[in-house]
Structures are given as C-alpha cells and as structure tokens.
Design a protein around this motif. Sequence first.
Motif, PDB file in Angstrom:
ATOM      1  N   ASP A   1      13.028 -12.393 100.600  1.00 21.98           N
ATOM      2  CA  ASP A   1      12.393 -12.367 101.991  1.00 21.98           C
ATOM      3  C   ASP A   1      11.703 -13.932 102.256  1.00 21.98           C
ATOM      4  O   ASP A   1      10.759 -13.788 103.133  1.00 21.98           O
ATOM      5  CB  ASP A   1      11.358 -11.272 101.986  1.00 21.98           C
ATOM      6  CG  ASP A   1      11.739  -9.919 102.015  1.00 21.98           C
ATOM      7  OD1 ASP A   1      12.872  -9.842 102.203  1.00 21.98           O
ATOM      8  OD2 ASP A   1      10.922  -9.148 101.399  1.00 21.98           O
ATOM      9  N   PHE A   2      12.579 -14.766 101.853  1.00 23.92           N
ATOM     10  CA  PHE A   2      11.969 -16.050 101.895  1.00 23.92           C
ATOM     11  C   PHE A   2      12.300 -16.570 103.494  1.00 23.92           C
ATOM     12  O   PHE A   2      13.488 -16.422 103.860  1.00 23.92           O
ATOM     13  CB  PHE A   2      12.304 -17.072 100.934  1.00 23.92           C
ATOM     14  CG  PHE A   2      12.168 -18.842 101.367  1.00 23.92           C
ATOM     15  CD1 PHE A   2      10.936 -19.074 101.217  1.00 23.92           C
ATOM     16  CD2 PHE A   2      13.130 -19.298 101.866  1.00 23.92           C
ATOM     17  CE1 PHE A   2      10.363 -20.324 101.830  1.00 23.92           C
ATOM     18  CE2 PHE A   2      12.692 -20.818 102.273  1.00 23.92           C
ATOM     19  CZ  PHE A   2      11.335 -21.137 101.952  1.00 23.92           C
ATOM     20  N   ASP A   3      11.614 -17.205 104.363  1.00 24.69           N
ATOM     21  CA  ASP A   3      11.804 -17.658 105.703  1.00 24.69           C
ATOM     22  C   ASP A   3      11.279 -19.035 105.578  1.00 24.69           C
ATOM     23  O   ASP A   3       9.932 -19.169 105.492  1.00 24.69           O
ATOM     24  CB  ASP A   3      11.046 -16.626 106.601  1.00 24.69           C
ATOM     25  CG  ASP A   3      11.556 -16.858 108.135  1.00 24.69           C
ATOM     26  OD1 ASP A   3      12.265 -17.932 108.281  1.00 24.69           O
ATOM     27  OD2 ASP A   3      11.147 -16.200 108.909  1.00 24.69           O
ATOM     28  N   LEU A   4      11.981 -19.822 106.020  1.00 21.57           N
ATOM     29  CA  LEU A   4      11.764 -21.410 106.032  1.00 21.57           C
ATOM     30  C   LEU A   4      10.721 -21.800 107.095  1.00 21.57           C
ATOM     31  O   LEU A   4      10.095 -22.556 107.280  1.00 21.57           O
ATOM     32  CB  LEU A   4      12.871 -22.255 106.137  1.00 21.57           C
ATOM     33  CG  LEU A   4      12.751 -23.684 105.873  1.00 21.57           C
ATOM     34  CD1 LEU A   4      12.192 -24.235 104.696  1.00 21.57           C
ATOM     35  CD2 LEU A   4      14.189 -24.555 106.247  1.00 21.57           C
TER      36      LEU A   4
END
Length: 330
Positions: free
Chosen positions: A202-205
């Motif tokens: 669920d990483f969102d830059l």
Amino acid sequence: MQTTWKGTISFGLVSIPVHLYSATKEHDVPLHQVHARDGGRVRMKRYCEREEKEVPYAEIAKGYESPDGRTVTLTDEDLADLPLPSKKIIDVLAFVDEGEIDPLMFSKAYYVGVADKAAAKPYALLRDALVESGQIAVTKIALRTRESPAVLRVHDGTLVLQTCIWPDEVRPAAGIAPEEKVTVRPQELKMARSLMETLSEDFDLDQLHDDYQQALQQVIEARLQGVEVPHEEEAGAAPDNVIDLMEALRSSLRQAKDAHPGRTRADGAGEAGEPEGPAGEPAEKKPAPRKRAAAKRTTAAEPATTARKTAKSAAKKTTTRKTATPRKAS
C-alpha cells in the motif's frame, strides 16, 4: 509556465520546433544570511579588487585565469556566438532501452512543448514511436553555459527532456562497498525479502511530504510569536553493530507488520511453504520433530486387545508377502 529554452528537435530529416519548461520545482523555506549578534542583514557585494570599489551587476562578465596568471574576459556576446550546433538544436543521436542509462547520470527534467501548431504532428509521431518501442532518445543540448547529454522520454503523454552528466563525470565506486567476502544465508535473504514486501504494501509515493520544511516553519512561527520553540523527543541511539542479523530482521518485520495490520498470513513471510515464527515471520528450517510418532504412542489409551489384533494383522500380512511367488524378471 515560463519558457526556459527555444529550439528544434532534429529527428532525422524531421524538425520539431519546441520550447522547454522546467518540469520540477523544489519547495524550500527562503532563508538569508544575518549577523547573529543583532540580526542585521548580511549582503554580498560585488567588489572590484583593482579599482577597490563596488561595481553594478551590469558590469559583471565572466573571466578565465590561465595557469601563467593571465585573465581572459568573456562577454555575453562571446558565449552567445559559440560555434556549437546544440545551442538551438536537440539532435537525436540514437534510441536505446531506458535501462541502458544509469539513473546516476540523470540531472534536471524539462517538459517539451510545441512552438507552433505545425509541430503537433511530428511531435506526436516521435512521442508515439517512443511509447511503442519502449525506448528513449539520446540527444545533446546546450543550456546556458553548459552542453550536456540528454534523453527524450515520455511522461503522461508529454515529451520530457532529461539532462544528464557526462559519463566521465561519474566518480568510480571502487573501495566503497565492503571488500571482504560476506556470506548471506538463504534464511536471511528470505527474511529480508519478506520485510521488503511488507514495507512496500500500500505504498503511495504521492503521500510523502517534506517533514523538514514543516518543522522549520514551526520553529519560525514560534520565533515570530515569542513562544517556546518546539523540540522533538530524542530518539534512542541507533545500534552501531548488528550482532544477530536474523533477530534484527525479525524485529524489523514485526514492527513493519504492526504498521500494516491488513497483511495476512497468506501473503506474509511464510512463502514457499516456509514455517512461520513469532508474529508470522519465517522461522529457520529445523529438522522434522518426532512429536507425531510419540503422540501416537502416548495416545495409546486404546484397549490392549486392539493393540494385539493390530499386531496379529501385521504379522499375517508379513507372512503373506514372504510366501508370495516372486515375479519373473522381464
């Protein structure tokens, strides 16, 4: 958006009149130099050593001092009239896979826009050809007082020119990585991969933000209002030596999973049938225990007659196998 450069992309015999626009903008809190004792502004003055006086910016030129001490003055006209084709032309030299250019060489990015309506079709042709081929175009360009290699690529349907540094400007990395031979165990590698997957979930830059700028702004506001400056609690000292790498990985994985409670055992560390340790992390493989055999013996709360019947049945099967006629070899 302000135009940074005007020129032409040369794609074989195809010419595309274009403008360049800065694609990035860094956000910084503007700070200037002051006298620490009284807050007085400290300014940099342009001072001529020969005339011993300050000179206006309009009279400033660039100069080069030769090894024997002579100085050559270069005017803006000298720099503007350099016999350099890349001053106004972005000449496409080759097309390569993006992986062939080390990201270490990338510098500043510029959006490429068309200079007039007639350039729309050749612009789209080059853009679509890059997308279809999955390649980038290698070029050269002169911006201000520097010629640089550059690449043309596509971002969100727009051509982007990314300037690069020259290959000989990349310093060698020899002697920086550990030189001694290090053995990484398979269990450690699996644990590290599991930690990587957990941290990446669920990483969102786009959710990243500049904590330094926010903290600096808080300090400035506190100074303006005359209140106590906020201080962050001191973090514990980082370990200067990893004694047990596996334990460090387990602890890291446990903390990462606490931060990602939605992670399930199915997509967790126990991949490829690997057993799981505390908090779901993969445990080191151990010899198969003999607990099951012992369990069968301990659960023999069965009647003794049942055990005797089982023994007799096994004996009959053994006798039958012994008296069976052997098969002839084919």
